[in-house]
Design a protein around this motif. Structure first.
Motif, PDB file in Angstrom:
ATOM      1  N   MET A  68      23.359 -26.584   1.440  1.00 56.56           N
ATOM      2  CA  MET A  68      21.850 -25.722   1.408  1.00 56.56           C
ATOM      3  C   MET A  68      21.930 -24.473   1.000  1.00 56.56           C
ATOM      4  SD  MET A  68      21.458 -29.191   3.327  1.00 56.56           S
ATOM      5  CE  MET A  68      20.074 -29.064   3.197  1.00 56.56           C
ATOM      6  N   SER A  69      22.013 -24.096   1.016  1.00 55.80           N
ATOM      7  CA  SER A  69      21.491 -23.107  -0.156  1.00 55.80           C
ATOM      8  C   SER A  69      21.197 -22.983  -1.520  1.00 55.80           C
ATOM      9  CB  SER A  69      22.631 -21.442  -0.433  1.00 55.80           C
ATOM     10  OG  SER A  69      22.356 -20.603  -1.186  1.00 55.80           O
ATOM     11  N   THR A  70      19.381 -22.874  -1.733  1.00 56.18           N
ATOM     12  CA  THR A  70      19.090 -22.938  -2.934  1.00 56.18           C
ATOM     13  C   THR A  70      19.276 -21.537  -4.074  1.00 56.18           C
ATOM     14  OG1 THR A  70      17.168 -21.239  -2.404  1.00 56.18           O
ATOM     15  CG2 THR A  70      17.151 -24.373  -1.932  1.00 56.18           C
ATOM     16  N   THR A  71      20.235 -20.838  -3.838  1.00 53.44           N
ATOM     17  CA  THR A  71      20.296 -19.597  -4.517  1.00 53.44           C
ATOM     18  C   THR A  71      22.402 -19.866  -4.343  1.00 53.44           C
ATOM     19  OG1 THR A  71      20.106 -17.836  -3.145  1.00 53.44           O
ATOM     20  CG2 THR A  71      18.429 -18.561  -4.194  1.00 53.44           C
ATOM     21  N   TYR A  77      30.342 -16.590 -10.487  1.00 54.88           N
ATOM     22  CA  TYR A  77      30.939 -18.315 -10.483  1.00 54.88           C
ATOM     23  C   TYR A  77      29.170 -19.538 -10.722  1.00 54.88           C
ATOM     24  CZ  TYR A  77      35.049 -17.400  -8.617  1.00 54.88           C
ATOM     25  OH  TYR A  77      36.104 -17.071  -8.135  1.00 54.88           O
ATOM     26  N   ALA A  78      27.981 -18.232 -11.698  1.00 51.19           N
ATOM     27  CA  ALA A  78      27.044 -18.628 -12.077  1.00 51.19           C
ATOM     28  C   ALA A  78      27.489 -19.463 -13.718  1.00 51.19           C
ATOM     29  CB  ALA A  78      26.389 -17.621 -12.006  1.00 51.19           C
ATOM     30  N   MET A  79      28.342 -19.418 -14.496  1.00 51.03           N
ATOM     31  CA  MET A  79      28.898 -20.562 -15.413  1.00 51.03           C
ATOM     32  C   MET A  79      29.408 -21.676 -15.156  1.00 51.03           C
ATOM     33  SD  MET A  79      30.292 -18.495 -18.939  1.00 51.03           S
ATOM     34  CE  MET A  79      31.801 -17.987 -17.760  1.00 51.03           C
ATOM     35  N   SER A  80      28.690 -22.320 -15.646  1.00 51.26           N
ATOM     36  CA  SER A  80      29.166 -23.660 -15.651  1.00 51.26           C
ATOM     37  C   SER A  80      30.085 -24.172 -17.139  1.00 51.26           C
ATOM     38  CB  SER A  80      28.024 -24.588 -15.777  1.00 51.26           C
ATOM     39  OG  SER A  80      27.083 -24.636 -17.153  1.00 51.26           O
ATOM     40  N   ILE A  81      30.555 -25.217 -16.266  1.00 54.98           N
ATOM     41  CA  ILE A  81      31.643 -25.492 -17.234  1.00 54.98           C
ATOM     42  C   ILE A  81      31.372 -26.231 -17.437  1.00 54.98           C
ATOM     43  CG2 ILE A  81      34.069 -26.375 -16.729  1.00 54.98           C
ATOM     44  CD1 ILE A  81      34.807 -25.220 -14.332  1.00 54.98           C
ATOM     45  N   ARG A  85      29.689 -31.053 -16.300  1.00 51.74           N
ATOM     46  CA  ARG A  85      28.343 -31.645 -16.863  1.00 51.74           C
ATOM     47  C   ARG A  85      27.765 -31.372 -15.342  1.00 51.74           C
ATOM     48  NH1 ARG A  85      29.405 -36.402 -21.036  1.00 51.74           N
ATOM     49  NH2 ARG A  85      29.361 -35.043 -22.568  1.00 51.74           N
ATOM     50  N   VAL A  86      27.824 -30.229 -14.623  1.00 52.65           N
ATOM     51  CA  VAL A  86      27.420 -30.341 -13.433  1.00 52.65           C
ATOM     52  C   VAL A  86      26.696 -28.548 -12.945  1.00 52.65           C
ATOM     53  CG1 VAL A  86      27.565 -30.519 -11.002  1.00 52.65           C
ATOM     54  CG2 VAL A  86      28.792 -31.990 -12.479  1.00 52.65           C
ATOM     55  N   SER A  87      25.258 -28.697 -13.091  1.00 46.83           N
ATOM     56  CA  SER A  87      25.189 -27.022 -12.982  1.00 46.83           C
ATOM     57  C   SER A  87      25.267 -26.681 -11.614  1.00 46.83           C
ATOM     58  CB  SER A  87      23.181 -27.267 -12.175  1.00 46.83           C
ATOM     59  OG  SER A  87      23.140 -27.826 -10.776  1.00 46.83           O
ATOM     60  N   PRO A  88      25.526 -25.458 -11.826  1.00 48.35           N
ATOM     61  CA  PRO A  88      26.507 -24.233 -10.748  1.00 48.35           C
ATOM     62  C   PRO A  88      25.823 -24.120  -8.978  1.00 48.35           C
ATOM     63  CG  PRO A  88      25.800 -23.246 -12.443  1.00 48.35           C
ATOM     64  CD  PRO A  88      25.369 -24.306 -12.724  1.00 48.35           C
ATOM     65  N   ALA A  90      24.483 -27.033  -8.096  1.00 45.03           N
ATOM     66  CA  ALA A  90      25.122 -28.459  -7.030  1.00 45.03           C
ATOM     67  C   ALA A  90      26.317 -28.337  -7.152  1.00 45.03           C
ATOM     68  CB  ALA A  90      24.833 -30.024  -8.682  1.00 45.03           C
ATOM     69  N   ASP A  91      27.198 -27.437  -7.509  1.00 43.23           N
ATOM     70  CA  ASP A  91      29.318 -27.898  -8.247  1.00 43.23           C
ATOM     71  C   ASP A  91      28.682 -26.533  -6.380  1.00 43.23           C
ATOM     72  OD1 ASP A  91      31.476 -27.451  -8.515  1.00 43.23           O
ATOM     73  OD2 ASP A  91      31.667 -25.530  -9.116  1.00 43.23           O
ATOM     74  N   GLN A  92      27.892 -26.000  -5.922  1.00 39.23           N
ATOM     75  CA  GLN A  92      27.698 -24.715  -4.891  1.00 39.23           C
ATOM     76  C   GLN A  92      27.951 -25.920  -3.547  1.00 39.23           C
ATOM     77  OE1 GLN A  92      26.173 -20.884  -3.990  1.00 39.23           O
ATOM     78  NE2 GLN A  92      25.286 -21.832  -3.274  1.00 39.23           N
ATOM     79  N   ALA A  93      26.970 -26.600  -3.884  1.00 42.86           N
ATOM     80  CA  ALA A  93      26.199 -27.677  -3.030  1.00 42.86           C
ATOM     81  C   ALA A  93      27.919 -28.457  -2.308  1.00 42.86           C
ATOM     82  CB  ALA A  93      25.245 -28.593  -3.100  1.00 42.86           C
ATOM     83  N   THR A  94      28.045 -29.130  -3.227  1.00 44.83           N
ATOM     84  CA  THR A  94      28.956 -29.802  -2.815  1.00 44.83           C
ATOM     85  C   THR A  94      30.599 -29.292  -2.775  1.00 44.83           C
ATOM     86  OG1 THR A  94      28.848 -31.438  -4.985  1.00 44.83           O
ATOM     87  CG2 THR A  94      30.910 -31.305  -4.455  1.00 44.83           C
ATOM     88  N   ALA A  95      30.746 -27.439  -2.730  1.00 46.98           N
ATOM     89  CA  ALA A  95      31.772 -27.407  -2.208  1.00 46.98           C
ATOM     90  C   ALA A  95      31.236 -26.462  -0.562  1.00 46.98           C
ATOM     91  CB  ALA A  95      31.940 -25.928  -3.071  1.00 46.98           C
ATOM     92  N   GLY A  96      30.325 -26.799  -0.419  1.00 43.93           N
ATOM     93  CA  GLY A  96      29.851 -26.228   1.041  1.00 43.93           C
ATOM     94  C   GLY A  96      30.246 -27.841   1.711  1.00 43.93           C
ATOM     95  N   GLY A  97      29.890 -28.914   1.242  1.00 45.02           N
ATOM     96  CA  GLY A  97      30.192 -30.353   2.112  1.00 45.02           C
ATOM     97  C   GLY A  97      31.639 -30.450   2.089  1.00 45.02           C
ATOM     98  N   ILE A  98      32.254 -29.751   0.951  1.00 40.12           N
ATOM     99  CA  ILE A  98      33.859 -29.831   1.405  1.00 40.12           C
ATOM    100  C   ILE A  98      34.110 -28.964   2.426  1.00 40.12           C
ATOM    101  CG2 ILE A  98      36.797 -29.109   0.377  1.00 40.12           C
ATOM    102  CD1 ILE A  98      34.979 -30.502  -2.543  1.00 40.12           C
ATOM    103  N   ALA A  99      33.687 -27.510   2.119  1.00 40.12           N
ATOM    104  CA  ALA A  99      34.016 -26.252   3.291  1.00 40.12           C
ATOM    105  C   ALA A  99      33.145 -26.968   5.323  1.00 40.12           C
ATOM    106  CB  ALA A  99      33.244 -25.843   3.091  1.00 40.12           C
ATOM    107  N   TRP A 100      33.034 -28.184   4.450  1.00 36.54           N
ATOM    108  CA  TRP A 100      32.288 -28.122   6.210  1.00 36.54           C
ATOM    109  C   TRP A 100      33.688 -29.279   6.552  1.00 36.54           C
ATOM    110  CZ3 TRP A 100      27.263 -31.859   7.361  1.00 36.54           C
ATOM    111  CH2 TRP A 100      26.895 -31.451   8.071  1.00 36.54           C
TER     112      TRP A 100
END
Length: 147
Positions: A68-71, A77-81, A85-88, A90-100
């Protein structure tokens, strides 16, 4: 998380701590802690279930905060690959969901194992076990001969 090496060392450390934690929770070795004291006896499998339940909210909280972090939490890891074609963020939000979710699935599996152990531990204890161990030296196999 400022460097790639630091991040990987942190991941290895978390993995090692997780192995040690689940070894303590799932281990079959007798614990030096005695849970059966006083009028309110607590069995060892029940105590392991309580230990597992006590840590689960902290891991879920971490995953939800990352999701849920907005920053961005790690500037390294702020540099996108470009090919993803995913923003960093959105990638962090996906990582949080995976961690959960990766915390919930192993916890449920371990909880099922602990509940099965708990149900099996309700069998009455063998009152002659200590005496057999003193006389025969090995209680791994039940004996049918009188003591």
């Amino acid at each position: 998380m400022g460097t790639w090496w630091g991040h990987n060392v942190m991941l290895l450390l978390f993995l090692l701590i997780g192995f040690i934690y689940f070894w303590a929770v799932l281990g079959i070795d007798p614990s030096p802690r005695a849970f059966r004291q006083g009028p309110r006896a607590v069995s060892a499998p029940m105590m392991a279930v309580l230990e597992l339940a006590a840590t689960a909210p902290f891991h879920a909280f971490f995953g939800v905060v990352v999701m849920m972090s907005t920053t961005l939490l790690g500037e390294f890891y702020a540099m996108s690959i470009p090919t993803w074609r995913v923003s960093p963020l959105a990638d962090q939000a996906t990582a949080g969901g995976i961690a959960w979710s990766f915390m919930e699935l192993p916890t449920l599996l371990v909880l099922m194992v602990l509940v099965l152990r708990w149900l099996r531990s309700d069998e009455p204890p063998d009152p002659c076990r200590g005496r057999r161990q003193d006389l025969q030296g090995d209680t791994a196999w039940p004996t049918t001969t009188p003591i």
